[in-house]
Design an enzyme around this catalytic site. Sequence first.
Site, PDB file in Angstrom:
ATOM      1  N   CYS A 357       0.831  -1.205   0.000  1.00 22.03           N
ATOM      2  CA  CYS A 357       0.000   0.000   0.000  1.00 22.03           C
ATOM      3  C   CYS A 357       0.865   1.255   0.000  1.00 22.03           C
ATOM      4  O   CYS A 357       0.352   2.365   0.123  1.00 22.03           O
ATOM      5  CB  CYS A 357      -0.947   0.004   1.206  1.00 22.03           C
ATOM      6  SG  CYS A 357      -0.106   0.054   2.801  1.00 22.03           S
ATOM      7  N   GLU A 391      -3.679   0.081  -3.020  1.00 24.67           N
ATOM      8  CA  GLU A 391      -3.006  -1.215  -2.903  1.00 24.67           C
ATOM      9  C   GLU A 391      -2.511  -1.631  -4.279  1.00 24.67           C
ATOM     10  O   GLU A 391      -3.214  -1.458  -5.278  1.00 24.67           O
ATOM     11  CB  GLU A 391      -3.982  -2.254  -2.359  1.00 24.67           C
ATOM     12  CG  GLU A 391      -3.320  -3.487  -1.797  1.00 24.67           C
ATOM     13  CD  GLU A 391      -2.950  -3.356  -0.335  1.00 24.67           C
ATOM     14  OE1 GLU A 391      -2.564  -4.372   0.260  1.00 24.67           O
ATOM     15  OE2 GLU A 391      -3.049  -2.243   0.210  1.00 24.67           O
TER      16      GLU A 391
END
Length: 399
Positions: A357, A391
Site C-alpha cells: 500500500c 493497494e
Amino acid sequence: MSKVEIKKLDSQLRGIGYINDKIIFVPKTIPGEVCEVEIRKEKKNYQEGHLLEVLNPSEKRVMPKCPYYSLCGGCDLEHISYEESVVWKKNMLEELFSRNHLWTQDIFIEKTDESWNYRNKISLKVQNKKFGYYVVETHSFVEIMECQIAKKAINEVLKDFSYYAFSNGEIIIRVNENDEILLDIVTEEDISILEDFVNRHKIAGILINHKCVYGSSYFFERKNGVLYQVSMNSFFQVNPYMSEKMFLYVRKCLKNARNVLDLYCGVGTLGLQLDKSKVNLTGIEVVSSAILNAISNARFNHFTNSSFHLGKVEKIIDKIDTSYDVIIVDPPRAGLDFFTKETILKTSTKQIIYISCNPFTLIRDLKELEYEFQLESVQGFDMFPYTKHVECVCVMSRR
C-alpha cells in the site's frame, strides 16, 4: 497567507504551486485552482501549505461529504469525485513506475462498489471525554461524531460511546461482515462493562488495555469461502469489499503454485486462499496472536500442508530449509529490509507476488529485486477510497 496557483499534483496527490519560485505542496487542491494558502512548514528547498480558501475552484471540485474533511487527516480526496480519484491514483502509479524504468504499460486499478462506509477498523483518540482524530502530522485534536469511511456498525457504536465517558485514552473498533464488534479501550481510568451498551450492539468482545474482559478477543470473517479467525490485534485488510477481489486476483496469479512461502502472513490471509489440494504453505509472522489465528485457520479450512512460524521475517527466512516456487510478500509500509531482499535473491524461487500500500517503498524494493526477477504485471486495487493510498499487486518472475 499567500495566493497560489496549483500547477500539478505530486506523487502524494498534493497540489504543487510556487511562491517566489519556491515549490509549495498544498493538500486537497486541484490543478488549475487559485488558492489562499497558509505556510505550515518552511524547508530549505520547499514549503508545505494548508488550504485556507479556494479563490478560483476547478470544475472537478465537489462538496466533501464529511463535515470534518477540512480539519481531519483521515481522508485526502473527498474534494473530487470517486471516479476522478481513481484516475489520479492511476496516473500517480504510472508516473512513478515509468520514471523509475520499471513499467511503462497501462496500470489498471480495480474500483470498489462501496466507496463509503467500507473501513472495518478505526482507532480514535479520546480527550476530555470527546473522541476524534488528530490533524495530519500534528497532535491537534479534532472531535468527530461519525466517520464517513467507517462501516455503519462502527458509527452506531460511536453514537452510544458516551455511555463510557472516560476522559483520556484511545478506542480501537473492529467489525466483521456480520456487524459483530470487537472493542479495545486503552486508558488508565477504571472502566466497567455496561450491560445496556452491550445489549444495544452485536458485541463479540471487549478488551481493556488489550486484555479481554467480555466475550472473546477474536471474531470470524469469511472471504471467498475461506473462514478466518481474526484477533483484535491481528492484521486483516480493512476493506472487506476490495480484499475479496484482490484475493481472487492473487489466487489466479498463483494457479500453478506448489511450494509457497508467505512472508508477513498475518492470520494466513493470502496463503489460505490457494488450492489446499496442491499447495504446501509456509508462513512467517511477528504478531503472536496472528500466528495462533493462522494455525487455527488452517485447521478450520482443512489446509493440512501448512506450517506457520512466529518471529521477524529477517530473523527466520534463511533458517527454513525448504525450496519454494513462489514467495508472497505483503510487508508493512516500510517495505522489505535489506537482509530479506538479499535472501530472496539467493533462493531458487521462480515467482514473487509483492503486495504493497506504499508505492515508494514498493518501487525501491522492486528495483533491487530486479537483479534476478523481471516485473511481469502491475495491478492496483482501490482499497482505500477517498485517501491517497492504493493497494498494488506486482508479479515478478525469475529472469
